[in-house]
Motif scaffolding. Structure first.
Motif, PDB file in Angstrom:
ATOM      1  N   ILE A  81      12.705  40.630 -29.340  1.00 24.54           N
ATOM      2  CA  ILE A  81      13.383  40.813 -28.055  1.00 24.54           C
ATOM      3  C   ILE A  81      13.436  42.302 -27.755  1.00 24.54           C
ATOM      4  CG2 ILE A  81      15.470  40.399 -26.690  1.00 24.54           C
ATOM      5  CD1 ILE A  81      16.325  38.355 -28.814  1.00 24.54           C
ATOM      6  N   GLY A 140      16.602  35.466 -31.393  1.00 26.42           N
ATOM      7  CA  GLY A 140      16.984  36.335 -32.493  1.00 26.42           C
ATOM      8  C   GLY A 140      17.362  35.538 -33.723  1.00 26.42           C
ATOM      9  N   GLN A 178      19.866  35.929 -27.705  1.00 21.46           N
ATOM     10  CA  GLN A 178      19.754  36.370 -29.089  1.00 21.46           C
ATOM     11  C   GLN A 178      19.919  35.203 -30.058  1.00 21.46           C
ATOM     12  OE1 GLN A 178      20.858  40.135 -30.416  1.00 21.46           O
ATOM     13  NE2 GLN A 178      21.345  40.966 -28.407  1.00 21.46           N
ATOM     14  N   VAL A 193      15.667  42.709 -32.519  1.00 26.93           N
ATOM     15  CA  VAL A 193      15.845  43.102 -31.128  1.00 26.93           C
ATOM     16  C   VAL A 193      15.783  44.618 -31.043  1.00 26.93           C
ATOM     17  CG1 VAL A 193      18.373  43.155 -31.304  1.00 26.93           C
ATOM     18  CG2 VAL A 193      17.308  42.893 -29.071  1.00 26.93           C
ATOM     19  N   TYR A 215      24.473  44.535 -26.298  1.00 26.49           N
ATOM     20  CA  TYR A 215      23.171  44.196 -26.894  1.00 26.49           C
ATOM     21  C   TYR A 215      23.246  44.331 -28.419  1.00 26.49           C
ATOM     22  CZ  TYR A 215      21.718  45.426 -22.078  1.00 26.49           C
ATOM     23  OH  TYR A 215      21.612  45.540 -20.729  1.00 26.49           O
ATOM     24  N   THR A 247      20.808  39.195 -36.109  1.00 26.33           N
ATOM     25  CA  THR A 247      19.512  39.731 -35.680  1.00 26.33           C
ATOM     26  C   THR A 247      19.398  41.190 -36.092  1.00 26.33           C
ATOM     27  OG1 THR A 247      19.640  38.276 -33.744  1.00 26.33           O
ATOM     28  CG2 THR A 247      17.970  40.011 -33.707  1.00 26.33           C
ATOM     29  N   ASP A 271      25.916  41.795 -30.024  1.00 23.00           N
ATOM     30  CA  ASP A 271      25.383  40.435 -30.128  1.00 23.00           C
ATOM     31  C   ASP A 271      24.325  40.332 -31.227  1.00 23.00           C
ATOM     32  OD1 ASP A 271      27.046  39.524 -28.164  1.00 23.00           O
ATOM     33  OD2 ASP A 271      25.546  39.510 -26.588  1.00 23.00           O
ATOM     34  N   ALA A 272      23.554  41.390 -31.426  1.00 24.07           N
ATOM     35  CA  ALA A 272      22.578  41.377 -32.512  1.00 24.07           C
ATOM     36  C   ALA A 272      23.298  41.205 -33.849  1.00 24.07           C
ATOM     37  CB  ALA A 272      21.755  42.662 -32.506  1.00 24.07           C
ATOM     38  N   THR A 317      24.749  37.626 -34.237  1.00 28.30           N
ATOM     39  CA  THR A 317      23.768  36.552 -34.439  1.00 28.30           C
ATOM     40  C   THR A 317      22.890  36.768 -35.666  1.00 28.30           C
ATOM     41  OG1 THR A 317      22.221  37.669 -32.935  1.00 28.30           O
ATOM     42  CG2 THR A 317      23.675  35.986 -31.977  1.00 28.30           C
TER      43      THR A 317
END
Length: 374
Positions: free
Chosen positions: A152, A98, A94, A104, A114, A123, A117-118, A121
């Motif tokens: 992603i 990302g 990511q 994502v 998932y 994202t 982390d988005a 970051t």
């Protein structure tokens, strides 16, 4: 000045991944292997331990382990990246694909990292919910990906925590329908025996994630790996932390990978245990069981959080409580343990629910519909 500058405001509502360290007699909450390393491997490690150089930095790219994994998968070392667990690789993907202005897509309910982390970051996150049976809404995913703004796509396969597999034909269609990086998380591959590895040559956007934490008893050492095209691996090398995988973990993982046949009997026992748990739960009134291709079983019952509490407090059995997770209301997940641990879990669950029925907690509606609790 004395005051502390505030952190990034977008983290205000971010809920961290829950990894509680609760010590009980029967630990069936984290999808770990129920046994440590086989005794013959422990003997080999003990014999070689005096020669291990604890004072030296690790190989930054884990060359020996990369080569072993590449050879076993019919690939080159440049197709393999080793990470500090699969979690580091998910995060680094990511970071590389990302970030602000990127998107994502995942398919909840699924592995929560998932989405976490988005957020971490920067994202954007698009979520296409699964159907009522926890299968992927294939048409909806393909339609959303077809809009062309997804960078992603993450598919947990088997899906954690629900246990089901994605249709291979759908994954192939997905890979061909987008230029987005498609991460197929095969953390439970050794239990399902299903992999997208044969499709790597035809789909350069395919990335496969696996781990030593589940089937190979190394959850405590944090070793994961990625199979991908060399240009994908190169991009992640730009963002990963130096020396993120310690030398001892690399060394042990290489020994374990060479000795994979030593784990086959244990894996077979886990699969038998999984079938026994599913069968045993189906015999208990008031429980709905979902098919699993991994080393855990998801099930639904009324007042699941109360069952979780009773198992913990009265029987020293810890399972995972998902009952308040959107899409998983009323669900608990149990990891397959040893035969004795599986027996204790099933007996305890039966006793708790039987005692509730005997005390009149459950009753049927006047029309004989689904039971409910007073």
């Amino acid at each position: 000045m004395g005051a502390l500058r505030s952190p990034r405001p977008e983290f205000k509502d971010l809920i961290p991944y829950s990894a509680k360290d609760v010590r009980v007699e029967v630990m069936l909450a984290s999808n770990e292997h129920p046994a440590s390393l086989p005794s013959e491997l422990l003997a080999k490690i003990a014999e070689r331990l005096p020669d291990f150089s604890f004072n030296r930095y690790p190989d930054p790219v884990a060359t020996e382990l990369r080569e072993l994994i590449a050879e076993a998968n019919g690939l080159e070392a440049g197709n393999v990246l080793i990470g500090n667990g699969g979690d580091e690789i998910i995060f680094n993907l990511q970071l590389a694909w990302g970030g602000p202005g990127r998107t994502v897509l995942d398919m909840p309910p699924t592995f929560s990292m998932y989405a976490i982390d988005a957020k971490a970051t920067g994202t954007s996150l698009v979520q296409v919910p699964r159907l009522d049976d926890f299968s992927i809404d294939e048409k909806a995913v393909l339609s959303r990906v077809g809009e062309g703004d997804i960078d992603i796509v993450v598919v947990s396969n088997p899906n954690n925590p629900t246990g089901g597999l994605a249709n291979e034909s759908f994954l192939i269609e997905l890979l061909g329908a987008t230029d987005a990086l498609v991460l197929v998380d095969e953390a439970y591959f050794e239990f399902s025996r299903h992999t997208m590895r044969p499709h790597m040559a035809r789909h350069e956007n395919l990335v496969i994630l696996r781990t030593f934490s589940k089937a190979f008893s190394l959850a405590g050492l944090r070793i994961g790996y990625m199979l991908a095209q060399p240009d994908v691996v190169s991009e992640l090398l730009k963002v990963r932390q130096p020396y993120s995988v310690d030398a001892f973990a690399q060394w042990i993982a290489a020994i374990v990978f060479r000795e994979r046949p030593a784990f086959e009997q244990g894996l077979s026992e886990i699969l038998r245990g999984r079938d026994q748990i599913m069968h045993g739960l189906r015999l208990i009134h008031g429980i709905e069981v979902f098919e699993s291709e991994a080393n855990y079983v998801l099930f639904r019952t009324e007042h699941a959080s109360a069952l979780w509490r009773d198992l913990l407090r009265n029987y020293s059995v810890l399972v995972r409580d998902f009952s308040r997770t959107p899409g998983l209301e009323g669900c608990l997940r149990v990891t397959v343990g040893t035969p004795e641990e599986n027996r204790r879990f099933l007996e305890a669950t039966d006793e708790v629910l039987s005692s509730r029925r005997a005390a009149g907690y459950f009753c049927k509606n006047a029309d004989g519909a689904k039971a409910s609790e007073h």
